[in-house]
Scaffold this motif. Structure first.
Motif, short mmCIF file in Angstrom:
data_model
loop_
_atom_site.label_atom_id
_atom_site.label_comp_id
_atom_site.label_asym_id
_atom_site.label_seq_id
_atom_site.Cartn_x
_atom_site.Cartn_y
_atom_site.Cartn_z
N GLY A 56 6.15 -0.85 4.58
CA GLY A 56 6.07 0.60 4.65
C GLY A 56 5.10 1.11 5.69
N ARG A 78 10.38 0.48 0.43
CA ARG A 78 9.86 1.38 -0.62
C ARG A 78 8.57 0.83 -1.24
NH1 ARG A 78 12.92 5.54 -1.83
NH2 ARG A 78 11.70 5.93 -3.70
N ILE A 80 5.60 1.75 -1.59
CA ILE A 80 4.85 2.99 -1.47
C ILE A 80 3.34 2.75 -1.60
CG2 ILE A 80 4.47 5.24 -2.56
CD1 ILE A 80 7.50 5.16 -3.29
N GLU A 85 0.55 6.84 -2.58
CA GLU A 85 1.44 7.84 -3.17
C GLU A 85 1.34 9.18 -2.45
OE1 GLU A 85 3.68 7.76 -5.51
OE2 GLU A 85 3.41 5.82 -6.50
N THR A 87 0.37 9.83 0.65
CA THR A 87 0.97 9.75 1.98
C THR A 87 2.49 9.74 1.89
OG1 THR A 87 -0.94 8.59 2.88
CG2 THR A 87 1.12 8.37 4.09
N TYR A 88 3.01 8.99 0.92
CA TYR A 88 4.46 8.96 0.72
C TYR A 88 4.98 10.36 0.42
CZ TYR A 88 8.99 8.22 -1.51
OH TYR A 88 10.31 8.29 -1.84
N TYR A 91 5.24 12.33 3.63
CA TYR A 91 6.39 11.93 4.44
C TYR A 91 7.69 12.43 3.81
CZ TYR A 91 4.02 8.99 7.89
OH TYR A 91 3.25 8.55 8.93
N LEU A 92 7.77 12.33 2.50
CA LEU A 92 8.99 12.74 1.80
C LEU A 92 9.20 14.25 1.93
CD1 LEU A 92 11.29 11.62 0.04
CD2 LEU A 92 9.89 12.15 -1.97
N LEU A 98 14.00 10.17 3.58
CA LEU A 98 13.27 8.95 3.23
C LEU A 98 13.56 8.53 1.79
CD1 LEU A 98 11.14 6.81 4.08
CD2 LEU A 98 9.38 8.38 3.27
#
Length: 372
Positions: A56, A78, A80, A85, A87-88, A91-92, A98
């Protein structure tokens, strides 16, 4: 006579068309060659539409060189936890696609051949320290999927630049990759030139405790290479390298206390929240990060270190180490280990420049903190 000539002309035209078609389809598809981080020369399509990645953190590298880092992806692992979490979520929110990407195996586990075949990328990008076996590489190549190895983690000083260039070449981000490489190198050169002038005796001892507080056992530490390279580069002396033969390992608390290092650096992140360890990075403000560092620094043995007593104790988000934006961590190390020599170096300003000039999703949160 005219009919015969017309027939002959039609026959010649038809033959010419068939010959041209045969010649066209006999030609191989346009291709390019890439030398990967294993030193393999790999033939890849000249126009790569989709790739798979097995880490990732490669998403962050893509965000440096692509305005939409998700667009080139056919699948990702994935994992993550590797980017965090928070940062994910960032991005999401910016790139909802994503969340819908298929999943392939993480480099931390066993390679899943079927998952990559199902994703059908033009190229499978994998980590140098893991990835598919030679037999699996052959199977992927037989299916028309070239395999390319890159590395930001095994040897970041040697491998980060070529890895960024490979990603740039595969995704059409060559210009942005070169711009970021030049930016990072300029900042690295400033540090290297000053460290080169230091006397051999002017290298403060440093204890870096990785994933501080992850367990009651002490103490995770870099040895020779990997994270220890950062300490050496900025003019410090990593006490872990004196006894650990591998790139990472454990030090006895008694050993750490006997060496009584001049500087103490802990790494952590959201993954240590439940364990009561050091938390900082995306999703944490400075007050929460400093309180967490203070708690870590008050553990038995650590609290007795001269570095802690003198306030030379620091925390760094682990995701910034061996990261495509590791220049921020390098500059933080430099200011902690040689504060006078690098008083004009400002990692916060460097991160701000990276966020403004390069990252499609800016890094947010407290990436580093001092005890005082």
């Amino acid at each position: 006579m005219k009919t015969s000539l017309h027939r002959l002309a039609r026959s010649l035209c038809a033959g010419l068309v068939l010959s041209l078609l045969a010649l066209l389809f006999a030609q191989p598809a346009a291709a390019a060659r890439i030398v990967d981080l294993r030193g393999r020369t790999v033939t890849v399509p000249d126009q790569v539409r989709k790739i798979t990645i097995d880490d990732g953190r490669f998403l962050v590298a893509l965000a440096l060189i692509q305005p939409d880092p998700v667009r080139p992806l056919a699948a990702w692992p994935r994992d993550i936890h590797r980017i965090g979490e928070a940062t994910y979520a960032q991005y999401l929110a910016r790139f909802p696609a994503l969340g819908k990407l298929p999943q392939v195996a993480s480099s931390a586990g066993s390679f899943n051949l079927e998952a990559v075949l199902s994703a059908a990328p033009d190229v499978a990008v994998v980590s140098l320290d893991s990835g598919p076996s030679d037999a699996q590489i052959a199977q992927l190549q037989a299916a028309g999927i070239p395999v390319v190895f890159i590395d930001f983690f095994q040897n970041p000083f040697r491998n980060q630049e070529p890895s960024l260039r490979i990603l740039g070449s595969l995704t059409g981000g060559q210009a942005r990759a070169e711009a970021y490489i030049a930016f990072r190198r300029q900042h690295m050169d400033r540090i290297a030139q000053r460290v080169a002038a230091l006397a051999a005796t002017d290298r403060p001892t440093v204890f870096l405790e990785a994933h501080a507080g992850i367990s009651k056992d002490c103490c995770n530490s870099p040895g020779k290479g990997n994270m220890g390279d950062y300490i050496d580069f900025v003019g410090g002396h990593n006490i872990g390298a004196d006894v650990l033969k591998s790139s990472t390992g454990k030090l006895n608390l008694e050993y750490v206390m006997s060496r009584d290092p001049s500087v103490y650096i802990a790494t952590g992140g959201a993954h240590l929240e439940k364990a009561g360890g050091l938390v900082l990075g995306a999703g944490y403000d400075a007050a929460r990060a400093r309180a967490s560092l203070a708690a870590i620094a008050q553990r038995q043995g650590i609290a007795q270190l001269s570095a802690v007593k003198a306030g030379r104790a620091y925390g760094l988000a682990h995701q910034l180490i061996n990261s495509p934006i590791d220049i921020v961590a390098i500059e933080a190390f430099a200011t902690w280990i040689h504060p006078a020599l690098f008083r004009d170096v400002d990692p916060a300003r460097t991160l701000d420049e990276i966020n403004r000039q390069f990252l499609a999703v800016p890094y947010q949160g407290t990436g580093w903190i001092g005890l005082k």
